[in-house]
Design a protein around this motif. Structure first.
Motif, PDB file in Angstrom:
ATOM      1  N   ASP A   1      -4.572 -15.261   2.307  1.00 21.32           N
ATOM      2  CA  ASP A   1      -3.846 -16.514   2.147  1.00 21.32           C
ATOM      3  C   ASP A   1      -2.738 -16.374   1.098  1.00 21.32           C
ATOM      4  O   ASP A   1      -1.621 -16.857   1.296  1.00 21.32           O
ATOM      5  CB  ASP A   1      -4.815 -17.636   1.754  1.00 21.32           C
ATOM      6  CG  ASP A   1      -4.117 -18.972   1.653  1.00 21.32           C
ATOM      7  OD1 ASP A   1      -3.522 -19.410   2.662  1.00 21.32           O
ATOM      8  OD2 ASP A   1      -4.146 -19.586   0.557  1.00 21.32           O
ATOM      9  N   TYR A   2      -3.032 -15.711  -0.003  1.00 19.17           N
ATOM     10  CA  TYR A   2      -2.047 -15.487  -1.062  1.00 19.17           C
ATOM     11  C   TYR A   2      -0.826 -14.749  -0.508  1.00 19.17           C
ATOM     12  O   TYR A   2       0.320 -15.155  -0.737  1.00 19.17           O
ATOM     13  CB  TYR A   2      -2.691 -14.679  -2.196  1.00 19.17           C
ATOM     14  CG  TYR A   2      -1.779 -14.413  -3.356  1.00 19.17           C
ATOM     15  CD1 TYR A   2      -1.727 -15.275  -4.440  1.00 19.17           C
ATOM     16  CD2 TYR A   2      -0.969 -13.277  -3.369  1.00 19.17           C
ATOM     17  CE1 TYR A   2      -0.888 -15.022  -5.513  1.00 19.17           C
ATOM     18  CE2 TYR A   2      -0.128 -13.018  -4.442  1.00 19.17           C
ATOM     19  CZ  TYR A   2      -0.091 -13.893  -5.505  1.00 19.17           C
ATOM     20  OH  TYR A   2       0.751 -13.638  -6.571  1.00 19.17           O
ATOM     21  N   LEU A   3      -1.066 -13.673   0.241  1.00 24.24           N
ATOM     22  CA  LEU A   3       0.035 -12.881   0.796  1.00 24.24           C
ATOM     23  C   LEU A   3       0.769 -13.630   1.916  1.00 24.24           C
ATOM     24  O   LEU A   3       2.004 -13.596   1.986  1.00 24.24           O
ATOM     25  CB  LEU A   3      -0.489 -11.543   1.315  1.00 24.24           C
ATOM     26  CG  LEU A   3      -0.998 -10.570   0.248  1.00 24.24           C
ATOM     27  CD1 LEU A   3      -1.738  -9.404   0.893  1.00 24.24           C
ATOM     28  CD2 LEU A   3       0.137 -10.078  -0.636  1.00 24.24           C
ATOM     29  N   GLN A   4       0.031 -14.323   2.773  1.00 25.95           N
ATOM     30  CA  GLN A   4       0.651 -15.056   3.876  1.00 25.95           C
ATOM     31  C   GLN A   4       1.532 -16.194   3.373  1.00 25.95           C
ATOM     32  O   GLN A   4       2.628 -16.420   3.895  1.00 25.95           O
ATOM     33  CB  GLN A   4      -0.413 -15.589   4.834  1.00 25.95           C
ATOM     34  CG  GLN A   4      -1.056 -14.497   5.660  1.00 25.95           C
ATOM     35  CD  GLN A   4      -2.233 -14.986   6.486  1.00 25.95           C
ATOM     36  OE1 GLN A   4      -2.694 -16.115   6.351  1.00 25.95           O
ATOM     37  NE2 GLN A   4      -2.730 -14.122   7.363  1.00 25.95           N
ATOM     38  N   THR A   5       1.069 -16.897   2.362  1.00 24.20           N
ATOM     39  CA  THR A   5       1.831 -18.005   1.795  1.00 24.20           C
ATOM     40  C   THR A   5       3.188 -17.538   1.282  1.00 24.20           C
ATOM     41  O   THR A   5       4.171 -18.264   1.360  1.00 24.20           O
ATOM     42  CB  THR A   5       1.033 -18.667   0.647  1.00 24.20           C
ATOM     43  OG1 THR A   5      -0.185 -19.168   1.188  1.00 24.20           O
ATOM     44  CG2 THR A   5       1.803 -19.785  -0.010  1.00 24.20           C
ATOM     45  N   ARG A   6       3.263 -16.324   0.798  1.00 26.18           N
ATOM     46  CA  ARG A   6       4.494 -15.760   0.241  1.00 26.18           C
ATOM     47  C   ARG A   6       5.287 -14.940   1.257  1.00 26.18           C
ATOM     48  O   ARG A   6       6.306 -14.354   0.926  1.00 26.18           O
ATOM     49  CB  ARG A   6       4.151 -14.907  -0.975  1.00 26.18           C
ATOM     50  CG  ARG A   6       3.714 -15.779  -2.141  1.00 26.18           C
ATOM     51  CD  ARG A   6       2.813 -15.059  -3.117  1.00 26.18           C
ATOM     52  NE  ARG A   6       2.408 -15.955  -4.192  1.00 26.18           N
ATOM     53  CZ  ARG A   6       1.442 -16.864  -4.088  1.00 26.18           C
ATOM     54  NH1 ARG A   6       0.761 -16.993  -2.975  1.00 26.18           N
ATOM     55  NH2 ARG A   6       1.142 -17.639  -5.115  1.00 26.18           N
ATOM     56  N   GLY A   7       4.809 -14.870   2.503  1.00 28.33           N
ATOM     57  CA  GLY A   7       5.502 -14.136   3.546  1.00 28.33           C
ATOM     58  C   GLY A   7       5.439 -12.622   3.375  1.00 28.33           C
ATOM     59  O   GLY A   7       6.316 -11.911   3.852  1.00 28.33           O
ATOM     60  N   LEU A   8       4.378 -12.125   2.730  1.00 27.30           N
ATOM     61  CA  LEU A   8       4.256 -10.701   2.440  1.00 27.30           C
ATOM     62  C   LEU A   8       3.237  -9.983   3.320  1.00 27.30           C
ATOM     63  O   LEU A   8       3.326  -8.773   3.506  1.00 27.30           O
ATOM     64  CB  LEU A   8       3.857 -10.500   0.966  1.00 27.30           C
ATOM     65  CG  LEU A   8       4.742 -11.183  -0.075  1.00 27.30           C
ATOM     66  CD1 LEU A   8       4.156 -10.982  -1.470  1.00 27.30           C
ATOM     67  CD2 LEU A   8       6.163 -10.690   0.006  1.00 27.30           C
ATOM     68  N   TRP A   9       2.262 -10.710   3.859  1.00 28.48           N
ATOM     69  CA  TRP A   9       1.158 -10.103   4.608  1.00 28.48           C
ATOM     70  C   TRP A   9       1.656  -9.513   5.917  1.00 28.48           C
ATOM     71  O   TRP A   9       2.470 -10.098   6.628  1.00 28.48           O
ATOM     72  CB  TRP A   9       0.090 -11.153   4.884  1.00 28.48           C
ATOM     73  CG  TRP A   9      -1.085 -10.658   5.662  1.00 28.48           C
ATOM     74  CD1 TRP A   9      -2.173 -10.014   5.179  1.00 28.48           C
ATOM     75  CD2 TRP A   9      -1.295 -10.772   7.074  1.00 28.48           C
ATOM     76  NE1 TRP A   9      -3.045  -9.725   6.209  1.00 28.48           N
ATOM     77  CE2 TRP A   9      -2.526 -10.167   7.375  1.00 28.48           C
ATOM     78  CE3 TRP A   9      -0.546 -11.321   8.104  1.00 28.48           C
ATOM     79  CZ2 TRP A   9      -3.035 -10.109   8.662  1.00 28.48           C
ATOM     80  CZ3 TRP A   9      -1.044 -11.251   9.396  1.00 28.48           C
ATOM     81  CH2 TRP A   9      -2.284 -10.659   9.657  1.00 28.48           C
ATOM     82  N   LYS A  10       1.140  -8.319   6.266  1.00 31.13           N
ATOM     83  CA  LYS A  10       1.479  -7.671   7.524  1.00 31.13           C
ATOM     84  C   LYS A  10       0.262  -7.483   8.418  1.00 31.13           C
ATOM     85  O   LYS A  10       0.324  -7.750   9.606  1.00 31.13           O
ATOM     86  CB  LYS A  10       2.138  -6.305   7.284  1.00 31.13           C
ATOM     87  CG  LYS A  10       3.437  -6.385   6.522  1.00 31.13           C
ATOM     88  CD  LYS A  10       4.467  -7.185   7.278  1.00 31.13           C
ATOM     89  CE  LYS A  10       5.747  -7.322   6.516  1.00 31.13           C
ATOM     90  NZ  LYS A  10       6.674  -8.265   7.092  1.00 31.13           N
ATOM     91  N   GLU A  11      -0.853  -6.978   7.843  1.00 33.32           N
ATOM     92  CA  GLU A  11      -2.013  -6.645   8.670  1.00 33.32           C
ATOM     93  C   GLU A  11      -3.235  -6.467   7.788  1.00 33.32           C
ATOM     94  O   GLU A  11      -3.132  -6.040   6.653  1.00 33.32           O
ATOM     95  CB  GLU A  11      -1.701  -5.333   9.397  1.00 33.32           C
ATOM     96  CG  GLU A  11      -2.726  -4.869  10.379  1.00 33.32           C
ATOM     97  CD  GLU A  11      -2.285  -3.604  11.102  1.00 33.32           C
ATOM     98  OE1 GLU A  11      -2.887  -3.323  12.151  1.00 33.32           O
ATOM     99  OE2 GLU A  11      -1.376  -2.886  10.639  1.00 33.32           O
ATOM    100  N   THR A  12      -4.419  -6.777   8.341  1.00 30.79           N
ATOM    101  CA  THR A  12      -5.689  -6.522   7.668  1.00 30.79           C
ATOM    102  C   THR A  12      -6.505  -5.587   8.548  1.00 30.79           C
ATOM    103  O   THR A  12      -6.668  -5.832   9.743  1.00 30.79           O
ATOM    104  CB  THR A  12      -6.468  -7.827   7.426  1.00 30.79           C
ATOM    105  OG1 THR A  12      -5.685  -8.678   6.585  1.00 30.79           O
ATOM    106  CG2 THR A  12      -7.798  -7.553   6.757  1.00 30.79           C
TER     107      THR A  12
END
Length: 88
Positions: A61-72
């Protein structure tokens, strides 16, 4: 064992294992969260945070909120050929 391990009270075995990247969490990691910051990284670059079961959702959630998340991806023993970057 380094002076920092001694001061933190960790053993060499504990410092060699994959630990969750969530601040103050010392649990073993079971997930890799791949991310990059498009403002400073090339599109193909992937940085890695590690997550335990309890903190996977929070870190995603932290990464997605900032537009940084790519994959888990699941963290499997020996799955990484190079050292993982842990950015807390």
């Amino acid at each position: 064992m380094s002076i920092f391990d001694f001061a933190a009270g960790t053993s060499p075995a504990a410092s060699d294992s994959a630990l969750c990247s969530r601040k103050a969490c010392r649990a073993g990691a079971s997930w890799q969260l791949l991310w990059n910051n498009p403002k400073i990284h090339t599109p193909e670059r992937r940085k890695t945070w590690l997550a335990c079961e309890d903190h996977r959702g929070w870190l995603e959630d932290y990464l997605q909120t900032r537009g940084l998340w790519k994959e888990t991806l699941p963290l499997e023993p020996g799955s990484a050929d190079s050292p993982l970057e842990q950015d807390n």
